[in-house]
Design a protein around this motif. Structure first.
Motif, PDB file in Angstrom:
ATOM      1  N   THR A 142      29.146 -49.267 -10.285  1.00 60.60           N
ATOM      2  CA  THR A 142      30.553 -48.938 -10.468  1.00 60.60           C
ATOM      3  C   THR A 142      31.073 -48.736  -9.170  1.00 60.60           C
ATOM      4  OG1 THR A 142      28.929 -46.942  -9.376  1.00 60.60           O
ATOM      5  CG2 THR A 142      29.164 -47.285 -11.502  1.00 60.60           C
ATOM      6  N   ASP A 143      30.645 -49.688  -8.401  1.00 57.67           N
ATOM      7  CA  ASP A 143      31.576 -50.805  -7.216  1.00 57.67           C
ATOM      8  C   ASP A 143      30.525 -52.036  -6.837  1.00 57.67           C
ATOM      9  OD1 ASP A 143      32.695 -51.112  -4.974  1.00 57.67           O
ATOM     10  OD2 ASP A 143      32.323 -48.985  -3.905  1.00 57.67           O
ATOM     11  N   GLU A 145      25.049 -46.661 -10.677  1.00 61.09           N
ATOM     12  CA  GLU A 145      24.993 -44.961 -10.946  1.00 61.09           C
ATOM     13  C   GLU A 145      24.511 -44.693 -12.915  1.00 61.09           C
ATOM     14  OE1 GLU A 145      28.559 -42.342 -11.511  1.00 61.09           O
ATOM     15  OE2 GLU A 145      29.479 -43.213  -9.898  1.00 61.09           O
ATOM     16  N   GLY A 178      33.204 -44.305 -19.413  1.00 61.66           N
ATOM     17  CA  GLY A 178      34.771 -44.274 -17.795  1.00 61.66           C
ATOM     18  C   GLY A 178      35.412 -45.052 -18.538  1.00 61.66           C
ATOM     19  N   SER A 228      34.645 -44.877 -13.420  1.00 57.33           N
ATOM     20  CA  SER A 228      35.090 -43.454 -12.064  1.00 57.33           C
ATOM     21  C   SER A 228      34.597 -43.008 -13.989  1.00 57.33           C
ATOM     22  CB  SER A 228      36.140 -43.498 -11.857  1.00 57.33           C
ATOM     23  OG  SER A 228      37.695 -43.879 -12.711  1.00 57.33           O
ATOM     24  N   GLY A 229      34.282 -41.936 -13.792  1.00 58.70           N
ATOM     25  CA  GLY A 229      34.212 -40.734 -14.707  1.00 58.70           C
ATOM     26  C   GLY A 229      32.923 -41.195 -15.655  1.00 58.70           C
ATOM     27  N   THR A 235      35.929 -50.778  -9.769  1.00 53.91           N
ATOM     28  CA  THR A 235      35.035 -49.033  -9.802  1.00 53.91           C
ATOM     29  C   THR A 235      35.144 -48.141 -11.271  1.00 53.91           C
ATOM     30  OG1 THR A 235      37.132 -48.526  -8.935  1.00 53.91           O
ATOM     31  CG2 THR A 235      35.977 -49.599  -7.440  1.00 53.91           C
TER      32      THR A 235
END
Length: 272
Positions: A228-229, A219, A51, A246-247, A244
């Motif tokens: 993820t956050d 996630e 990610g 992402s992906g 964060t």
């Protein structure tokens, strides 16, 4: 006849209730701090993930952002994390690699490649408390990935919070360990559904309030959870870092050479 059947039914219900009471009591049995910490340490972490991880550092109304490609996987008994920075341009090509060994008799290993010096240096364990890339995270925070070192702390349980999370407390085993990890102790809220800490309040080696990590979102890839956050707030400086991811996705067929410290200078251009 009906009276006899009613009596038999009451006896059956009473027996079932008596049998279920020990099971209910067992289900509600309090967990020790060591058991909670072990469940955190042993939660699934083997699924290869990739990610983009973004660090947004805030200080007195100003903000800076750094972003890196992330690759996390496992080889035998070692969890491995690779970060290759590409933003901003001034740190592009900087790469971080950590080996987190499961065996208690093996020392974890960490390396950092800096393009400005064209050198890869090994980060000693004594530097675990240092700031990671100017963020409010330490090298140890990044390497440990929300797992508390079983050799670093003595643990105790403070029961459950109103939201059902376990309250886990940790105290650095000795003054030397506290200086090395940068923390005298912590109090964490741990979600029993994922065995992931959702909030951690750290104190410094002197026992003073130092920083808080609050996880807003997770996630799952395969059986493995990733934060993820989350936000890290330094109560002493007033600075914070929002992180964060992402992906987030499964990283199939990751090139093993990416995890070679001797090739860390080439990792940025070869990340999946």
């Amino acid at each position: 006849m009906h009276r006899t059947l009613r009596r038999l039914a009451l006896i059956a219900v009473s027996a079932a209730t008596a049998l279920s009471l020990p099971l209910a009591a067992l289900a509600q049995k309090a967990m020790t701090g060591d058991e909670i910490a072990r469940n955190i340490a042993e939660r699934p972490n083997a699924d290869p993930r990739k990610g983009t991880i973004t660090f947004t550092m805030r200080d007195k109304g100003r903000s800076r952002t750094r972003a890196a490609k992330m690759l996390r996987t496992e080889s035998k008994a070692t969890h491995r994390l690779l970060l290759a920075f590409d933003t901003p341009a001034s740190i592009r090509g900087t790469s971080f690699l950590s080996y987190d060994h499961k065996a208690a008799d093996r020392t974890d290993e960490t390396w950092l490649y800096l393009p400005a010096t064209s050198r890869t240096r090994r980060v000693p364990a004594s530097d675990r408390a240092d700031s990671f890339m100017g963020t409010e995270l330490s090298y140890g925070d990044v390497k440990d990935s929300f797992i508390f070192g079983l050799a670093d702390y003595t643990f105790s349980s403070a029961g459950r919070a109103a939201n059902g999370r376990y309250i886990l407390k940790g105290k650095a085993r000795d003054a030397k360990t506290a200086r090395e990890i940068g923390y005298g102790g912590f109090t964490a809220e741990v979600d029993p559904a994922t065995w992931f800490p959702r909030k951690i309040a750290f104190t410094d080696p002197a026992g003073r309030k130092l920083k808080t990590i609050a996880v807003s979102d997770l996630e799952k890839v395969g059986a493995s959870w990733t934060a993820t956050d989350f936000t890290v707030t330094n109560h002493r400086t007033g600075r914070s870092t929002k992180v964060t991811v992402s992906g987030l996705a499964r990283a199939s067929g990751a090139n093993e050479r990416l995890f070679d410290p001797a090739r860390l200078d080439r990792a940025a251009g070869r990340m999946p």
